[in-house]
Design a protein around this motif. Sequence first.
Motif, mmCIF file in Angstrom:
data_model
loop_
_atom_site.group_PDB
_atom_site.id
_atom_site.type_symbol
_atom_site.label_atom_id
_atom_site.label_comp_id
_atom_site.label_asym_id
_atom_site.label_seq_id
_atom_site.Cartn_x
_atom_site.Cartn_y
_atom_site.Cartn_z
ATOM 1 N N ASN A 94 0.829 -1.200 0.000
ATOM 2 C CA ASN A 94 0.000 0.000 0.000
ATOM 3 C C ASN A 94 0.867 1.255 0.000
ATOM 4 N N VAL A 95 1.957 1.215 0.755
ATOM 5 C CA VAL A 95 2.851 2.361 0.861
ATOM 6 C C VAL A 95 3.619 2.571 -0.443
ATOM 7 N N ALA A 96 3.950 1.476 -1.128
ATOM 8 C CA ALA A 96 4.744 1.547 -2.355
ATOM 9 C C ALA A 96 3.894 1.650 -3.613
ATOM 10 N N ALA A 97 2.578 1.714 -3.475
ATOM 11 C CA ALA A 97 1.692 1.589 -4.635
ATOM 12 C C ALA A 97 1.902 2.688 -5.668
ATOM 13 N N ASP A 98 2.126 3.923 -5.240
ATOM 14 C CA ASP A 98 2.216 5.028 -6.201
ATOM 15 C C ASP A 98 3.386 4.860 -7.180
ATOM 16 N N PRO A 99 4.624 4.688 -6.706
ATOM 17 C CA PRO A 99 5.707 4.498 -7.687
ATOM 18 C C PRO A 99 5.598 3.179 -8.441
ATOM 19 N N LEU A 100 5.017 2.150 -7.829
ATOM 20 C CA LEU A 100 4.832 0.883 -8.533
ATOM 21 C C LEU A 100 3.934 1.075 -9.743
ATOM 22 N N PHE A 101 2.820 1.758 -9.555
ATOM 23 C CA PHE A 101 1.886 1.967 -10.662
ATOM 24 C C PHE A 101 2.564 2.737 -11.789
ATOM 25 N N THR A 102 3.327 3.769 -11.447
ATOM 26 C CA THR A 102 4.009 4.566 -12.463
ATOM 27 C C THR A 102 5.049 3.739 -13.210
ATOM 28 N N SER A 103 5.794 2.895 -12.495
ATOM 29 C CA SER A 103 6.845 2.108 -13.141
ATOM 30 C C SER A 103 6.283 1.091 -14.120
ATOM 31 N N VAL A 104 5.056 0.616 -13.861
ATOM 32 C CA VAL A 104 4.417 -0.316 -14.789
ATOM 33 C C VAL A 104 4.136 0.386 -16.116
ATOM 34 N N ARG A 136 -4.004 -7.072 -10.854
ATOM 35 C CA ARG A 136 -5.085 -6.802 -11.803
ATOM 36 C C ARG A 136 -5.344 -5.319 -11.944
ATOM 37 N N LEU A 137 -5.142 -4.561 -10.886
ATOM 38 C CA LEU A 137 -5.332 -3.114 -10.937
ATOM 39 C C LEU A 137 -4.239 -2.435 -11.751
ATOM 40 N N PHE A 138 -2.992 -2.881 -11.547
ATOM 41 C CA PHE A 138 -1.859 -2.215 -12.186
ATOM 42 C C PHE A 138 -1.488 -2.828 -13.532
ATOM 43 N N GLY A 139 -1.815 -4.112 -13.747
ATOM 44 C CA GLY A 139 -1.338 -4.814 -14.931
ATOM 45 C C GLY A 139 0.049 -5.369 -14.681
ATOM 46 N N LEU A 140 0.159 -6.198 -13.652
ATOM 47 C CA LEU A 140 1.451 -6.689 -13.186
ATOM 48 C C LEU A 140 1.466 -8.214 -13.275
ATOM 49 N N PRO A 141 2.334 -8.823 -14.091
ATOM 50 C CA PRO A 141 2.404 -10.284 -14.135
ATOM 51 C C PRO A 141 2.686 -10.859 -12.755
ATOM 52 N N LEU A 142 2.119 -12.055 -12.483
ATOM 53 C CA LEU A 142 2.119 -12.603 -11.129
ATOM 54 C C LEU A 142 2.491 -14.076 -11.115
ATOM 55 N N PHE A 143 3.447 -14.434 -10.249
ATOM 56 C CA PHE A 143 3.794 -15.817 -9.966
ATOM 57 C C PHE A 143 3.326 -16.166 -8.561
ATOM 58 N N GLU A 144 2.787 -17.403 -8.399
ATOM 59 C CA GLU A 144 2.333 -17.873 -7.088
ATOM 60 C C GLU A 144 2.958 -19.242 -6.786
ATOM 61 N N PRO A 145 4.090 -19.276 -6.109
ATOM 62 C CA PRO A 145 4.733 -20.549 -5.784
ATOM 63 C C PRO A 145 3.977 -21.319 -4.710
ATOM 64 N N SER A 146 4.150 -22.642 -4.733
ATOM 65 C CA SER A 146 3.463 -23.504 -3.763
ATOM 66 C C SER A 146 4.419 -24.417 -3.003
ATOM 67 N N SER A 147 5.725 -24.283 -3.235
ATOM 68 C CA SER A 147 6.716 -25.121 -2.554
ATOM 69 C C SER A 147 8.025 -24.357 -2.481
ATOM 70 N N ALA A 148 8.962 -24.879 -1.696
ATOM 71 C CA ALA A 148 10.274 -24.249 -1.599
ATOM 72 C C ALA A 148 10.985 -24.273 -2.960
ATOM 73 N N GLN A 149 10.872 -25.386 -3.686
ATOM 74 C CA GLN A 149 11.485 -25.469 -5.006
ATOM 75 C C GLN A 149 10.935 -24.399 -5.928
ATOM 76 N N GLU A 150 9.630 -24.190 -5.876
ATOM 77 C CA GLU A 150 9.024 -23.185 -6.752
ATOM 78 C C GLU A 150 9.338 -21.770 -6.296
ATOM 79 N N MET A 151 9.557 -21.574 -5.006
ATOM 80 C CA MET A 151 9.981 -20.244 -4.548
ATOM 81 C C MET A 151 11.273 -19.852 -5.266
ATOM 82 N N LYS A 152 12.193 -20.802 -5.401
ATOM 83 C CA LYS A 152 13.435 -20.528 -6.130
ATOM 84 C C LYS A 152 13.194 -20.403 -7.629
ATOM 85 N N ASP A 153 12.536 -21.412 -8.193
ATOM 86 C CA ASP A 153 12.379 -21.459 -9.649
ATOM 87 C C ASP A 153 11.557 -20.296 -10.174
#
Length: 323
Positions: A94-104, A136-153
Amino acid sequence: MSKHPLLHGARGERHVLLGNEAIVRGALEAGVNMVTCYPGTPSSEVPDTFYKLGGEGRYKIEYAVNEKVAFEVAAGAALGGAQALVTMKHVGLNVAADPLFTSVYTGLPGGLVVLSADDPGCHSSQNEQDNRNYCRLFGLPLFEPSSAQEMKDMTVAAFRLSHELGMPVMVRSTTRVAHLRGVVELGEITEPPKPVHVEKDHSKVTLPVNATRMHRELLERLDRARVISNASPFNFARGAENAPFGIVASSIGYAYAMDAVTSLGLSGKTAVFRAGLSYPEPDEALLAFLRGKQKVLVIEELEPLMENFLRALAQKYGVEVEI
């Protein structure tokens, strides 16, 4: 003094890592130059591990006075061609939202991965906000890992996608993924990129005359990202392909779903679709999964974002399925 496996482990080695430690290794394998943060559980172990490792000159790490400053430092590094990682807990975004939106809109020539550590269940937080909504608001690609291996990959993949699209990419972990421990097979650590010369470009200033054009360019990048999502190895179906019952799951929900399918003996009676690169949604792959199903259960933390997308997808293409 023994060498730390996160910094010196060779390709093919297998280590038991905390989910947040696996993110550190993934960033190192991607060639991270700059790490910034405002610490907050369940993200804190990521920057703390970078700090304790020291990096031996491979990267620079900064703790910022707040998340907005952390994001702006990382974005500045990415503008100079660096691979940057910025970490925070969900409410920090929430605090970083303004520059994040602009950078997108402006885009970043290096690579910038935003780690948002959400906290379903309020284990250490004042609310349960679902930061997939920001994607979805900003148009930001999203990864959702489900394991330690996927956190890395997925951290490695997020850096590559960020560089390919020239824009920030989010990795959204949740408490149960950030703080699990699992076996992780290591990849190769790559050398960080060299800084690039930055030319002044007034067309990248987000004045109204430029911003409307940038919005169109963002939509074009998201179209490219959707093609990548449909072909991504992180989005796949397993189990009984022609089963009338299906499950669509993401994040730790996928791990829970597979535990249940196995323990209940349903492996040959149901199909499971795992959404790992979950935004932009892999619409073609999901539509193919829905066809022929009588009922589909959606498991996600927290808001029914994928569920609502599937309902709309089924309605649009006339697929009769209970979701």
